[in-house]
Design a protein around this motif. Structure first.
Motif, PDB file in Angstrom:
ATOM      1  N   LYS A  73       0.851  -1.184   0.000  1.00 25.67           N
ATOM      2  CA  LYS A  73       0.000   0.000   0.000  1.00 25.67           C
ATOM      3  C   LYS A  73       0.890   1.238   0.000  1.00 25.67           C
ATOM      4  N   ALA A  74       0.431   2.278  -0.688  1.00 23.04           N
ATOM      5  CA  ALA A  74       1.265   3.469  -0.844  1.00 23.04           C
ATOM      6  C   ALA A  74       1.476   4.185   0.481  1.00 23.04           C
ATOM      7  N   LEU A  75       0.451   4.223   1.329  1.00 17.73           N
ATOM      8  CA  LEU A  75       0.513   4.971   2.578  1.00 17.73           C
ATOM      9  C   LEU A  75      -0.132   4.161   3.691  1.00 17.73           C
ATOM     10  N   ILE A  76       0.091   4.607   4.939  1.00 16.37           N
ATOM     11  CA  ILE A  76      -0.697   4.078   6.053  1.00 16.37           C
ATOM     12  C   ILE A  76      -2.034   4.799   5.994  1.00 16.37           C
ATOM     13  N   ASP A  77      -3.043   4.107   5.492  1.00 17.76           N
ATOM     14  CA  ASP A  77      -4.273   4.775   5.096  1.00 17.76           C
ATOM     15  C   ASP A  77      -5.471   3.973   5.581  1.00 17.76           C
ATOM     16  N   THR A  78      -6.392   4.631   6.277  1.00 15.79           N
ATOM     17  CA  THR A  78      -7.582   3.940   6.764  1.00 15.79           C
ATOM     18  C   THR A  78      -8.606   3.703   5.664  1.00 15.79           C
ATOM     19  N   MET A  79      -8.337   4.172   4.445  1.00 16.70           N
ATOM     20  CA  MET A  79      -9.221   3.864   3.326  1.00 16.70           C
ATOM     21  C   MET A  79      -8.943   2.462   2.777  1.00 16.70           C
ATOM     22  N   ALA A  80      -7.733   1.945   3.021  1.00 13.77           N
ATOM     23  CA  ALA A  80      -7.366   0.608   2.529  1.00 13.77           C
ATOM     24  C   ALA A  80      -7.825  -0.437   3.542  1.00 13.77           C
ATOM     25  N   MET A  81      -9.140  -0.616   3.637  1.00 15.20           N
ATOM     26  CA  MET A  81      -9.692  -1.484   4.673  1.00 15.20           C
ATOM     27  C   MET A  81      -9.419  -2.958   4.422  1.00 15.20           C
ATOM     28  N   GLU A  82      -9.018  -3.306   3.201  1.00 10.87           N
ATOM     29  CA  GLU A  82      -8.661  -4.692   2.937  1.00 10.87           C
ATOM     30  C   GLU A  82      -7.385  -5.092   3.683  1.00 10.87           C
ATOM     31  N   ALA A  83      -6.622  -4.092   4.171  1.00  5.27           N
ATOM     32  CA  ALA A  83      -5.385  -4.354   4.908  1.00  5.27           C
ATOM     33  C   ALA A  83      -5.522  -3.947   6.372  1.00  5.27           C
ATOM     34  N   MET A  84      -6.744  -4.023   6.907  1.00  5.21           N
ATOM     35  CA  MET A  84      -7.020  -3.625   8.286  1.00  5.21           C
ATOM     36  C   MET A  84      -7.878  -4.681   8.976  1.00  5.21           C
ATOM     37  N   PHE A  85      -7.765  -4.741  10.299  1.00  3.62           N
ATOM     38  CA  PHE A  85      -8.716  -5.518  11.096  1.00  3.62           C
ATOM     39  C   PHE A  85      -8.740  -4.961  12.513  1.00  3.62           C
ATOM     40  N   THR A  86      -9.842  -5.208  13.214  1.00  7.98           N
ATOM     41  CA  THR A  86     -10.042  -4.663  14.555  1.00  7.98           C
ATOM     42  C   THR A  86     -10.295  -5.788  15.549  1.00  7.98           C
ATOM     43  N   VAL A  87      -9.618  -5.717  16.684  1.00 10.57           N
ATOM     44  CA  VAL A  87      -9.894  -6.603  17.815  1.00 10.57           C
ATOM     45  C   VAL A  87     -10.430  -5.732  18.944  1.00 10.57           C
ATOM     46  N   VAL A  88     -11.603  -6.071  19.458  1.00  2.60           N
ATOM     47  CA  VAL A  88     -12.237  -5.283  20.514  1.00  2.60           C
ATOM     48  C   VAL A  88     -12.243  -6.096  21.803  1.00  2.60           C
ATOM     49  N   TYR A  89     -11.690  -5.498  22.858  1.00  4.63           N
ATOM     50  CA  TYR A  89     -11.662  -6.117  24.180  1.00  4.63           C
ATOM     51  C   TYR A  89     -12.680  -5.404  25.070  1.00  4.63           C
ATOM     52  N   PRO A  90     -13.780  -6.054  25.448  1.00  7.01           N
ATOM     53  CA  PRO A  90     -14.732  -5.404  26.357  1.00  7.01           C
ATOM     54  C   PRO A  90     -14.252  -5.492  27.802  1.00  7.01           C
ATOM     55  N   ASN A  91     -14.508  -4.416  28.553  1.00  8.24           N
ATOM     56  CA  ASN A  91     -14.224  -4.391  29.992  1.00  8.24           C
ATOM     57  C   ASN A  91     -12.787  -4.828  30.296  1.00  8.24           C
ATOM     58  N   ALA A  92     -11.827  -4.102  29.750  1.00 13.41           N
ATOM     59  CA  ALA A  92     -10.417  -4.458  29.916  1.00 13.41           C
ATOM     60  C   ALA A  92      -9.605  -3.214  30.243  1.00 13.41           C
ATOM     61  N   SER A  93      -8.455  -3.409  30.875  1.00 17.72           N
ATOM     62  CA  SER A  93      -7.536  -2.305  31.142  1.00 17.72           C
ATOM     63  C   SER A  93      -6.212  -2.493  30.421  1.00 17.72           C
ATOM     64  N   SER A  94      -5.996  -3.671  29.814  1.00 19.11           N
ATOM     65  CA  SER A  94      -4.702  -3.948  29.204  1.00 19.11           C
ATOM     66  C   SER A  94      -4.873  -4.881  28.011  1.00 19.11           C
ATOM     67  N   ILE A  95      -4.028  -4.703  26.999  1.00 15.47           N
ATOM     68  CA  ILE A  95      -3.981  -5.636  25.879  1.00 15.47           C
ATOM     69  C   ILE A  95      -2.523  -5.959  25.576  1.00 15.47           C
ATOM     70  N   THR A  96      -2.305  -7.100  24.936  1.00 19.19           N
ATOM     71  CA  THR A  96      -0.975  -7.496  24.493  1.00 19.19           C
ATOM     72  C   THR A  96      -1.025  -7.755  22.994  1.00 19.19           C
ATOM     73  N   VAL A  97      -0.130  -7.098  22.244  1.00 20.25           N
ATOM     74  CA  VAL A  97      -0.100  -7.254  20.795  1.00 20.25           C
ATOM     75  C   VAL A  97       1.321  -7.570  20.351  1.00 20.25           C
ATOM     76  N   ARG A  98       1.431  -8.518  19.433  1.00 18.06           N
ATOM     77  CA  ARG A  98       2.709  -8.874  18.818  1.00 18.06           C
ATOM     78  C   ARG A  98       2.724  -8.308  17.408  1.00 18.06           C
ATOM     79  N   ILE A  99       3.581  -7.334  17.172  1.00 19.30           N
ATOM     80  CA  ILE A  99       3.684  -6.680  15.869  1.00 19.30           C
ATOM     81  C   ILE A  99       4.862  -7.301  15.142  1.00 19.30           C
ATOM     82  N   GLY A 100       4.578  -7.966  14.003  1.00 20.14           N
ATOM     83  CA  GLY A 100       5.615  -8.798  13.424  1.00 20.14           C
ATOM     84  C   GLY A 100       5.811  -8.672  11.927  1.00 20.14           C
ATOM     85  N   LEU A 101       6.918  -9.273  11.473  1.00 18.03           N
ATOM     86  CA  LEU A 101       7.285  -9.327  10.061  1.00 18.03           C
ATOM     87  C   LEU A 101       7.752 -10.739   9.726  1.00 18.03           C
ATOM     88  N   ASP A 102       7.297 -11.232   8.587  1.00 20.84           N
ATOM     89  CA  ASP A 102       7.830 -12.475   8.022  1.00 20.84           C
ATOM     90  C   ASP A 102       8.627 -12.059   6.789  1.00 20.84           C
TER      91      ASP A 102
END
Length: 421
Positions: free
Chosen positions: A184-213
């Motif tokens: 994708k040319a830019l970090i763009d919220t219009m390119a929704m095919e390259a996006m996804f959302t995880v929603v945590y209800p009633n939480a104070s903390s999340i853990t995410v692994r940001i990776g590259l293959d």
């Protein structure tokens, strides 16, 4: 005169309508949180155990970010880079991967009361991975991925029809990885095919692994972005026009209790609760009439202390149905995933360390205070596999937030804990 008045009224109504549409769109486009002006609180910058603080991510709330783990041959070039595109409000680390390397950086993001280390539960934490793309050619590939650890209930949302991301569900985590390799040319919220959302209800903390293959021959540096807000995907799991919320918890008997809320004026007649043990094959677990109701709850008495996936099949009066996002309920007896876990994490005098060792040998266990000063260090013999270690005598230290680090053959693993007595 009447014609002019009518035209003027129509013009006024048209302007008012456009204003309201734009106003509604503007409200929806506002971020839930603002991740700007981070500072290093303790530890070594861009290293395992480093703890950062983002002030006032929303009114009365700060966010701390702990670097929990870094895979071999992976490094952080910039902790939060807002200079090279993307969004100031998003958390945007730049990750470097050596050639022919796959790995990730694990971040623990905790919402706390402003100026303190006291966890502050949020009604929901929406984490959206943006610009999960890559490159693909005849011989080499570079594909980005994000993996979210899911210690309790969560749901996943993305564009069902147009997506560049393949999803993998494992016990205690969900991963989205690009498979098309289209840059994708830019970090763009219009390119929704390259996006996804995880929603945590009633939480104070999340853990995410940001990776590259990265299967390219050369090193690569990629700017990544996690935006803390929901987005309206064109072909969403959620029928957003009517389903306001879908969440769950466990009662004192260990049974799953699901709750959902609908918008007033909806046309649903029935809600069918569907259940799965693998997140793929679903079967009905119960149904409730929804005519003239805007909210409902369902208790799965067959789910006592067991993990399960749930979704809602909402059926309207004409018989047409639509599916909600999938909600995962983790077993309360299941240990959190990962090599290192600490329980309890809010400590009076002692805590237990669960560590999965690659080989039999010595590891070092260190405890660091908020200034990055090592206040405890022990050498321990561990066996290959899962080890449980009791760490006691902690009440000699002051109340506050600490970072526990286990070093195994140069690989460092970290967890936060809080002393409170």
């Amino acid at each position: 005169m009447m014609t002019m008045k009518t035209n003027g009224t129509l013009k006024t109504l048209t302007i008012l309508f456009l204003f309201l549409v734009c106003f509604e769109a503007k409200i929806f486009s506002q971020p839930e949180y603002y991740f700007v002006n981070s500072s290093l609180v303790s530890g070594t910058d861009k290293s395992v155990g480093a703890l950062y603080r983002f002030p006032l991510v929303k009114a009365g709330v700060d966010a701390t970010v702990l670097i929990n783990y870094i895979s071999p041959n992976i490094s952080i070039q910039d902790f939060d880079d807002n200079r090279n595109g993307g969004f100031d409000e998003a958390f945007q680390p730049r990750i470097r991967a050596a050639g022919k390397t796959a790995g990730y950086v694990e971040f623990v993001i905790t919402f706390v009361q402003t100026g303190t280390n006291i966890p502050m539960p949020q009604s929901e934490i929406p984490a959206t991975s943006i610009d999960v793309d890559g490159t693909l050619n005849k011989t080499d590939t570079m594909l980005e991925f994000d993996e979210y650890l899911t210690p309790g209930a969560y749901f996943l949302d993305y564009d069902l029809i147009s997506t560049d991301i393949r999803y993998t569900y494992n016990t205690g985590r969900v991963m989205g990885k690009n498979f098309r390799g289209q840059e994708k040319a830019l970090i763009d919220t219009m390119a929704m095919e390259a996006m996804f959302t995880v929603v945590y209800p009633n939480a104070s903390s999340i853990t995410v692994r940001i990776g590259l293959d990265n299967q390219l021959t050369n090193n690569t540096v990629r700017q990544r972005s996690v935006y803390f807000k929901r987005f309206r995907f064109t072909n969403s799991f959620l029928p957003l026009n009517n389903l306001v919320s879908f969440a769950g918890n466990r009662n004192r008997n260990g049974e799953s209790v699901l709750n959902w809320q609908l918008r007033a004026g909806h046309e649903y007649a029935t809600a069918i609760v569907e259940k799965s043990t693998d997140g793929v094959s679903f079967s009905p677990a119960g149904n409730l009439g929804m005519s003239n109701k805007n909210s409902a709850a369902f208790t799965d008495m067959a789910s006592k202390n067991s993990a399960a996936y749930y979704r809602l099949r909402m059926v309207d009066k004409s018989g047409k149905s639509s599916l909600s996002a999938v909600l995962y309920m983790r077993s309360p007896n299941m240990q959190a995933s990962g090599k290192l876990n600490v329980y309890p994490s809010i400590v009076n005098d002692n805590t237990n360390i669960s560590f999965s060792a690659d080989n039999t040998g010595n590891v070092s266990i260190s405890l660091f205070d908020h200034s990055g000063r090592m206040i405890l260090n022990k050498q321990m013999m561990v066996q290959s596999g899962t080890n449980t270690i009791n760490l006691n005598g902690l009440n000699k230290f002051n109340n506050g937030q600490y970072v526990l680090v286990v070093n195994e053959n140069g690989n460092r693993y970290a967890r936060q804990l809080q002393l409170a007595y």
